[in-house]
Design an enzyme around this catalytic site. Structure first.
Site, PDB file in Angstrom:
ATOM      1  N   ARG A 193     -14.356 -17.853  -4.005  1.00  0.00           N
ATOM      2  CA  ARG A 193     -13.453 -17.063  -3.334  1.00  0.00           C
ATOM      3  C   ARG A 193     -14.095 -15.532  -3.300  1.00  0.00           C
ATOM      4  O   ARG A 193     -14.164 -15.240  -4.515  1.00  0.00           O
ATOM      5  CB  ARG A 193     -11.985 -17.126  -3.880  1.00  0.00           C
ATOM      6  CG  ARG A 193     -11.617 -18.528  -3.746  1.00  0.00           C
ATOM      7  CD  ARG A 193     -10.030 -18.407  -4.255  1.00  0.00           C
ATOM      8  NE  ARG A 193      -9.968 -17.555  -5.496  1.00  0.00           N
ATOM      9  CZ  ARG A 193      -9.531 -18.093  -6.613  1.00  0.00           C
ATOM     10  NH1 ARG A 193      -9.737 -19.614  -6.680  1.00  0.00           N
ATOM     11  NH2 ARG A 193      -9.458 -17.734  -7.820  1.00  0.00           N
TER      12      ARG A 193
ATOM     13  N   ARG B  70       0.473 -14.882 -14.149  1.00  0.00           N
ATOM     14  CA  ARG B  70       0.844 -14.351 -12.943  1.00  0.00           C
ATOM     15  C   ARG B  70       1.161 -15.357 -12.043  1.00  0.00           C
ATOM     16  O   ARG B  70       2.072 -16.149 -12.235  1.00  0.00           O
ATOM     17  CB  ARG B  70      -0.496 -13.458 -12.091  1.00  0.00           C
ATOM     18  CG  ARG B  70       0.037 -12.391 -11.347  1.00  0.00           C
ATOM     19  CD  ARG B  70      -1.430 -11.511 -11.218  1.00  0.00           C
ATOM     20  NE  ARG B  70      -2.222 -12.330 -10.219  1.00  0.00           N
ATOM     21  CZ  ARG B  70      -3.342 -11.875  -9.616  1.00  0.00           C
ATOM     22  NH1 ARG B  70      -3.536 -10.483  -9.768  1.00  0.00           N
ATOM     23  NH2 ARG B  70      -4.133 -12.652  -8.806  1.00  0.00           N
TER      24      ARG B  70
ATOM     25  N   ASP C 245      -2.492  16.308   4.283  1.00  0.00           N
ATOM     26  CA  ASP C 245      -3.314  16.164   5.425  1.00  0.00           C
ATOM     27  C   ASP C 245      -4.701  16.524   5.319  1.00  0.00           C
ATOM     28  O   ASP C 245      -5.532  16.596   6.317  1.00  0.00           O
ATOM     29  CB  ASP C 245      -2.781  17.023   6.531  1.00  0.00           C
ATOM     30  CG  ASP C 245      -1.086  16.780   6.566  1.00  0.00           C
ATOM     31  OD1 ASP C 245      -0.639  15.455   6.701  1.00  0.00           O
ATOM     32  OD2 ASP C 245      -0.254  17.750   6.567  1.00  0.00           O
TER      33      ASP C 245
ATOM     34  N   TYR D  18      -3.022  24.499  -3.155  1.00  0.00           N
ATOM     35  CA  TYR D  18      -1.842  24.532  -3.652  1.00  0.00           C
ATOM     36  C   TYR D  18      -2.216  24.749  -5.227  1.00  0.00           C
ATOM     37  O   TYR D  18      -2.981  24.223  -5.924  1.00  0.00           O
ATOM     38  CB  TYR D  18      -1.094  23.660  -3.754  1.00  0.00           C
ATOM     39  CG  TYR D  18      -0.579  23.380  -2.184  1.00  0.00           C
ATOM     40  CD1 TYR D  18       0.437  24.469  -1.519  1.00  0.00           C
ATOM     41  CD2 TYR D  18      -0.582  22.103  -1.715  1.00  0.00           C
ATOM     42  CE1 TYR D  18       0.859  24.240  -0.412  1.00  0.00           C
ATOM     43  CE2 TYR D  18      -0.214  21.995  -0.448  1.00  0.00           C
ATOM     44  CZ  TYR D  18       0.988  23.078   0.211  1.00  0.00           C
ATOM     45  OH  TYR D  18       1.405  22.673   1.381  1.00  0.00           O
TER      46      TYR D  18
ATOM     47  N   CYS E 203      -4.446  17.658  -0.550  1.00  0.00           N
ATOM     48  CA  CYS E 203      -3.117  17.856   0.042  1.00  0.00           C
ATOM     49  C   CYS E 203      -2.684  16.590   0.961  1.00  0.00           C
ATOM     50  O   CYS E 203      -3.906  15.661   1.092  1.00  0.00           O
ATOM     51  CB  CYS E 203      -2.933  19.053   1.046  1.00  0.00           C
ATOM     52  SG  CYS E 203      -3.452  20.541   0.088  1.00  0.00           S
TER      53      CYS E 203
ATOM     54  N   HIS F   7      -7.017 -18.838 -11.171  1.00  0.00           N
ATOM     55  CA  HIS F   7      -7.623 -17.482 -10.913  1.00  0.00           C
ATOM     56  C   HIS F   7      -7.993 -17.051 -12.216  1.00  0.00           C
ATOM     57  O   HIS F   7      -7.166 -17.104 -13.274  1.00  0.00           O
ATOM     58  CB  HIS F   7      -6.687 -16.631 -10.288  1.00  0.00           C
ATOM     59  CG  HIS F   7      -7.335 -15.352  -9.575  1.00  0.00           C
ATOM     60  ND1 HIS F   7      -8.397 -15.400  -8.927  1.00  0.00           N
ATOM     61  CD2 HIS F   7      -6.953 -14.214  -9.859  1.00  0.00           C
ATOM     62  CE1 HIS F   7      -8.725 -13.907  -8.758  1.00  0.00           C
ATOM     63  NE2 HIS F   7      -7.830 -13.359  -9.290  1.00  0.00           N
TER      64      HIS F   7
ATOM     65  N   LYS G 120      -7.422 -10.631   2.658  1.00  0.00           N
ATOM     66  CA  LYS G 120      -6.103 -10.069   2.307  1.00  0.00           C
ATOM     67  C   LYS G 120      -6.064  -8.601   2.465  1.00  0.00           C
ATOM     68  O   LYS G 120      -7.098  -7.959   2.408  1.00  0.00           O
ATOM     69  CB  LYS G 120      -5.660 -10.402   1.068  1.00  0.00           C
ATOM     70  CG  LYS G 120      -6.451 -10.134  -0.128  1.00  0.00           C
ATOM     71  CD  LYS G 120      -5.803 -10.553  -1.454  1.00  0.00           C
ATOM     72  CE  LYS G 120      -6.650  -9.778  -2.625  1.00  0.00           C
ATOM     73  NZ  LYS G 120      -6.019 -10.372  -3.922  1.00  0.00           N
TER      74      LYS G 120
END
Length: 375
Positions: A222, A134, A315, A266, A313, A166, A40
């Protein structure tokens, strides 16, 4: 190479050999159980199609995903083996799942009715909530779901292929909830058999329980995060040579020598204490690198660990290379399998105050995924 012919600026390299070997080691812990590889969330950020193919090569009997859409993406990628999905809001594409021979999960009577209404003869697994609070039918709702499933089966509307739940605390093997959930699951199975229903595949164990709790192995285990070489919890003692499958690296975009007293990034949250070399790494929180790791994370460079300095930051981020020789284009490894001294995803998780799952699953943006063996 990138789409424009150059090498990737930032790369998440997935060692499929490591993944396959991890999966085999985990499967060996439960030799009498079928093995489900959980893929997943784009295989926890590793690439669902490629990882799914590698899982089948390693002997995985099943692939597990959350949503119908993920299951259909596996089919579009060429997978034709058993697939189970388990999380759906009203209006899910159950008809498409049935047509693609995907097994679906019913966690309530209402959900089962929606599955039946999709037509065909869906292959359905029933999920009970044994204490995670859940997904899954609550204990007081479970008998009604089982009876409704039995009626649909008798009418030839569905095939019941499994019963599952689960665990909430499997990464803490001594937690009393583990035993309580096992008992609750056994009680839920008794309800199924009392209704004259074959429970099909019984499964409860996730990665942590596969590693530490053989009593939960049952008919199928699993395996998710551990197959990617990341411990379910860093405090969990794992006596297996699992190896992280993903290495995140980038090429330096800039290198500069600066004097003592230089503020970095920054807010100048980091100021150099001595003359040093700074390297600019072209990844940031736009790629899923956690800003919360500012001031605490490290990276690997030239066989050593170097600090990530200044604010991370969108990027880019900066590493302090000290007096190490460096040039633009040299490779910095943010995390990997540790074979060259670099940190792991678990180390980054600790620095960011999160878990290894989030570190790898959140990768994206401008990172290019590549696949192969160790390199």
């Amino acid at each position: 190479m990138s789409a424009h012919g150059g090498p990737p600026q930032a790369e998440a390299h997935v060692d499929l050999d490591a993944y396959r070997e991890n999966l085999r080691l985990l499967g060996d812990l439960a030799p009498a159980s079928a093995l489900m590889a959980v893929v997943k969330a784009d295989a926890y950020g590793h690439g669902m199609t490629e990882i799914g193919r590698a899982a089948r090569q390693a002997g995985a009997d099943w692939l597990g995903v959350a949503t119908v859409e993920e299951a259909l993406a596996l089919r579009s990628g060429g997978d034709d083996g058993p697939v189970l999905c388990w999380l759906a809001s009203p209006g899910a594409s159950y008809a498409a799942a049935v047509a693609a021979d995907v097994e679906v999960t019913a966690s309530s009577v209402g959900q089962l009715e929606e599955i039946v209404a999709a037509g065909g003869r869906p292959r359905v697994q029933l999920k009970v909530d044994t204490g995670l609070s859940r997904n899954g039918a609550a204990p007081e709702e479970w008998p009604d779901l089982v009876e409704a499933a039995a009626r649909a089966r008798d009418a030839g509307r569905i095939e019941i292929t499994g019963t599952w739940s689960h665990l909430a605390c499997a990464d803490d093997p001594e937690h009393p909830a583990n035993e309580l959930q096992e008992r609750a699951f056994r009680a839920a199975l008794d309800v199924v058999t009392a209704a004259g229903v074959d429970p099909g595949l019984r499964h409860l164990a996730n990665s942590a329980a596969t590693l530490t709790r053989p009593s939960t192995h049952l008919d199928l285990v699993r395996v998710g995060i551990a197959a990617y070489g990341i411990p379910p919890d860093p405090r969990l003692s794992i006596d297996l040579p699992l190896r992280p499958a993903l290495t995140l690296r980038a090429r330096l975009a800039a290198v500069r020598r600066v004097p003592a007293g230089t503020g970095v990034s920054y807010g100048h949250r980091y100021v150099t204490e001595r003359p040093t070399t700074l390297g600019l790494v072209p990844v940031g929180y736009g790629e899923g690198v956690h800003r919360a790791a500012t001031g605490r994370a490290e990276a690997g460079f030239a066989g050593r660990r170097v600090p990530v300095v200044g604010t991370i930051c969108m990027d880019q981020l900066v590493v302090d290379l000290g007096d190490l020789p460096a040039d633009r284009g040299d490779v910095v490894t943010l995390f990997g399998d540790g074979s060259d001294g670099e940190p792991s995803a678990t180390d980054w998780a600790e620095a960011a105050g999160t878990i290894g799952y989030e570190v790898v699953t959140g990768l994206g943006g401008r990172i290019r995924h590549t696949y192969g063996g160790r390199r």
